[in-house]
Design an enzyme around this catalytic site. Sequence first.
Site, PDB file in Angstrom:
ATOM      1  N   LYS A 262      -2.740   3.792   3.463  1.00  0.00           N
ATOM      2  CA  LYS A 262      -1.806   4.707   2.248  1.00  0.00           C
ATOM      3  C   LYS A 262      -1.785   6.067   1.522  1.00  0.00           C
ATOM      4  CE  LYS A 262       0.216   3.270  -2.832  1.00  0.00           C
ATOM      5  NZ  LYS A 262      -0.105   2.116  -3.441  1.00  0.00           N
ATOM      6  N   ASP A 267       0.968   8.948  -7.165  1.00  0.00           N
ATOM      7  CA  ASP A 267       2.279   7.756  -8.098  1.00  0.00           C
ATOM      8  C   ASP A 267       2.567   7.398  -9.536  1.00  0.00           C
ATOM      9  OD1 ASP A 267       3.559   5.197  -7.670  1.00  0.00           O
ATOM     10  OD2 ASP A 267       1.818   3.585  -7.378  1.00  0.00           O
ATOM     11  N   LYS A 274       5.451   4.257 -14.672  1.00  0.00           N
ATOM     12  CA  LYS A 274       3.854   4.327 -15.088  1.00  0.00           C
ATOM     13  C   LYS A 274       3.263   4.164 -16.475  1.00  0.00           C
ATOM     14  CE  LYS A 274       1.770   3.496 -10.727  1.00  0.00           C
ATOM     15  NZ  LYS A 274       1.403   1.877 -11.100  1.00  0.00           N
ATOM     16  N   ASP A 285      -4.093   7.528  -5.175  1.00  0.00           N
ATOM     17  CA  ASP A 285      -3.668   6.933  -5.046  1.00  0.00           C
ATOM     18  C   ASP A 285      -3.297   6.662  -3.469  1.00  0.00           C
ATOM     19  OD1 ASP A 285      -2.365   3.911  -4.685  1.00  0.00           O
ATOM     20  OD2 ASP A 285      -0.139   5.124  -5.623  1.00  0.00           O
ATOM     21  N   ASP A 344       7.209   1.034  -8.201  1.00  0.00           N
ATOM     22  CA  ASP A 344       6.051   0.769  -8.169  1.00  0.00           C
ATOM     23  C   ASP A 344       5.164  -0.066  -7.967  1.00  0.00           C
ATOM     24  OD1 ASP A 344       3.878   1.860  -9.320  1.00  0.00           O
ATOM     25  OD2 ASP A 344       3.432   0.618 -11.045  1.00  0.00           O
ATOM     26  N   GLU A 346       5.264   0.706  -4.070  1.00  0.00           N
ATOM     27  CA  GLU A 346       5.572   1.154  -3.554  1.00  0.00           C
ATOM     28  C   GLU A 346       4.998   1.271  -2.002  1.00  0.00           C
ATOM     29  OE1 GLU A 346       3.844   2.406  -5.491  1.00  0.00           O
ATOM     30  OE2 GLU A 346       2.607   3.542  -4.945  1.00  0.00           O
ATOM     31  N   ARG A 348       3.466  -0.769  -0.896  1.00  0.00           N
ATOM     32  CA  ARG A 348       3.607  -1.457   0.574  1.00  0.00           C
ATOM     33  C   ARG A 348       4.601  -1.607   1.714  1.00  0.00           C
ATOM     34  NH1 ARG A 348       3.495  -6.152  -3.599  1.00  0.00           N
ATOM     35  NH2 ARG A 348       2.641  -5.102  -4.229  1.00  0.00           N
TER      36      ARG A 348
HETATM   37  N1  BES Z   1      -1.587   2.598  -6.530  1.00  0.00           N
HETATM   38  C1  BES Z   1      -0.840   1.188  -7.347  1.00  0.00           C
HETATM   39  C2  BES Z   1      -1.661  -0.049  -7.256  1.00  0.00           C
HETATM   40  C3  BES Z   1      -3.373   0.407  -8.756  1.00  0.00           C
HETATM   41  C4  BES Z   1      -3.043   0.572  -9.681  1.00  0.00           C
HETATM   42  C5  BES Z   1      -4.292   1.204  -7.623  1.00  0.00           C
HETATM   43  C6  BES Z   1      -4.607   0.626 -10.586  1.00  0.00           C
HETATM   44  C7  BES Z   1      -5.361   1.582  -8.385  1.00  0.00           C
HETATM   45  C8  BES Z   1      -5.888   1.452  -9.633  1.00  0.00           C
HETATM   46  C9  BES Z   1       0.449   0.729  -6.439  1.00  0.00           C
HETATM   47  O1  BES Z   1       1.535   1.143  -6.295  1.00  0.00           O
HETATM   48  C10 BES Z   1       0.890  -0.038  -8.059  1.00  0.00           C
HETATM   49  O2  BES Z   1       1.658   0.555  -8.531  1.00  0.00           O
HETATM   50  N2  BES Z   1       1.371  -1.358  -7.856  1.00  0.00           N
HETATM   51  C11 BES Z   1       1.455  -2.391  -9.126  1.00  0.00           C
HETATM   52  C12 BES Z   1       2.684  -3.382  -8.304  1.00  0.00           C
HETATM   53  C13 BES Z   1       3.391  -4.370  -8.788  1.00  0.00           C
HETATM   54  C14 BES Z   1       4.331  -3.095  -8.958  1.00  0.00           C
HETATM   55  C15 BES Z   1       4.027  -5.284  -7.967  1.00  0.00           C
HETATM   56  C16 BES Z   1       1.120  -2.833  -9.643  1.00  0.00           C
HETATM   57  O3  BES Z   1      -0.528  -3.430  -9.372  1.00  0.00           O
HETATM   58  O4  BES Z   1       1.187  -2.828 -10.948  1.00  0.00           O
HETATM   59 ZN    ZN Z   2       1.148   3.264  -4.856  1.00  0.00          ZN
HETATM   60 MN    MN Z   3       3.127   2.270  -7.667  1.00  0.00          MN
END
Ligand code: BES
Ligand code: ZN
Ligand code: MN
Length: 498
Positions: A262, A267, A274, A285, A344, A346, A348
């Site tokens: 990834k 992000d 966010k 990210d 968010d 994204e 996946r």
């Molecule tokens: N890149 C983030 C995950 C992340 C969070 C990595 C903190 C490192 C530190 C990912 O893209 C994300 O935003 N995931 C969301 C998924 C949710 C919307 C289902 C998350 O973890 O809040």
């Molecule tokens: Zn992300």
């Molecule tokens: Mn995200």
Amino acid sequence: MKVEINEGKLPNAGSVVVAVLKEGMLLPTARRLDEASNGALSRAIKASRFRGERGQWLEVIAPAGLKLNRVLLAGLGKPGEVDALALEAVGGGAVQRLMVSGESELTIVSDTIPDGKLDAADCAARLAYGAALGSYRFDKYRTTQKPEQKPSLRSVTVLARAATGARRAFQPLRAVAEAIAFSRDLVSEPANVIYPESLARECRGLVKLGLKVEVLGEAQLKRLGMNALLGVGQGSAHETQLVVMQWLGGPRGSKPVAFVGKGVTFDTGGISIKPAQGMEDMKWDMGGSAAVIGVMRALAARKARVNAVGIVGLVENMPSGTAQRPGDVVRSMSGQTIEVLNTDAEGRLVLADALWYTQDRFKPQFMIDLATLTGAMVVALGHEYAGLFASDDTLADHMLAAGKAEGELIWRLPLGDAYDKQIDSQIADMQNIGANRAAGSIMGAVFLQRFVNKVPWAHLDIAGVAWASKERPTVPKGAVGWGVRLLDRLVRDHYEGK
Ligand code: BES
Ligand code: ZN
Ligand code: MN
């Protein structure tokens, strides 16, 4: 940092590190220094709580009778328990202690450890490897440091008998250390410097090591039907890229191993934006892609006898007038449709198309993806272990062992139909998030699994380990370059021709 292994006498200048076993048992060089200094070292030990335990240090400054600036005693614990990681920690710990101390030259003595399980060459090589890893810094944007804040240490010499063998053992490790430093640089760089096109350019630079590198732009991705990946980047001013790196060091025609990363260069969350607090962290990210790029570089640099492909989806997730909206439905390269309920989630979407493309084009022996995929991973495992999800027990076991040996710990979590059905969508084949916050990391994993056919597959959620907020001997604060060591070791132990 210049790190070398040499034969020869103890220097009469600079600082010297000698290892000490449990109960303060001095190895030969330490004993000689102790005698030459009229017992200064043993007195220092007596006057302190240093007992030679693994991880303990004692710094003796300007010992009388010696011309050395310092003698550092490094605890190694019980001789039978001294392993590669313990020696690396001595190398890295020594460098970190002296980095800004005013000292410029460090000599680490590699004495034979009685009843040790590593041979002399490996001991010296691991000390050097630790020094190389622990000396990593990312200082390029500091312009106003005062002289006394700047690193003073210039060179590290590991002193070993039979240095030729030790240097030979260090050669591949040096290659991996350089690959890790490269990976750390990519993760450390801010998102105005590392964006999809510039990260692709960094990959292209690896051609000089013998990697085959192809960069696919938006027009090609569109033709391939990678709309899940493209949707993530559609709000960004930067062009989404997919980079395909190949290292062909194995027998002609033998199935490659495959790594997929990834690479979200920033992000914001997109329209599902966010909060401002901590958003700057999302420059890393792309840590999964940095691991893939790093391991491909390592395999090439040490001329690994394996065929390997590394594929990274590079994209910036931004909100804008052209950005993807919550509720949009995209058709992935696999043909499966996805309702994007949260922009968010994204990572996946990036990996869905990258995984499909990888198995479709390369028919690999196995496929491992790495991603800073979910915040829920940090909730579950904190910053000590990464999450492992796997469709194949043998692959999972090999990875668990490689992680343990290299100090990149992973913990296996479940997949399964009961989880999988929670991402069924009302209007498409699937949705990109679960119904609520439950099992957030597993929701990400079962989503990815829908884009993997028969090939053995594993997913590493590295959200908690890609960035270090505490210093460790071989991992300075900041970008870890997590995954390069584990994947390189996995290949070396199980998938490389002899
Ligand atoms: N890149 C983030 C995950 C992340 C969070 C990595 C903190 C490192 C530190 C990912 O893209 C994300 O935003 N995931 C969301 C998924 C949710 C919307 C289902 C998350 O973890 O809040
Ligand atoms: Zn992300
Ligand atoms: Mn995200």
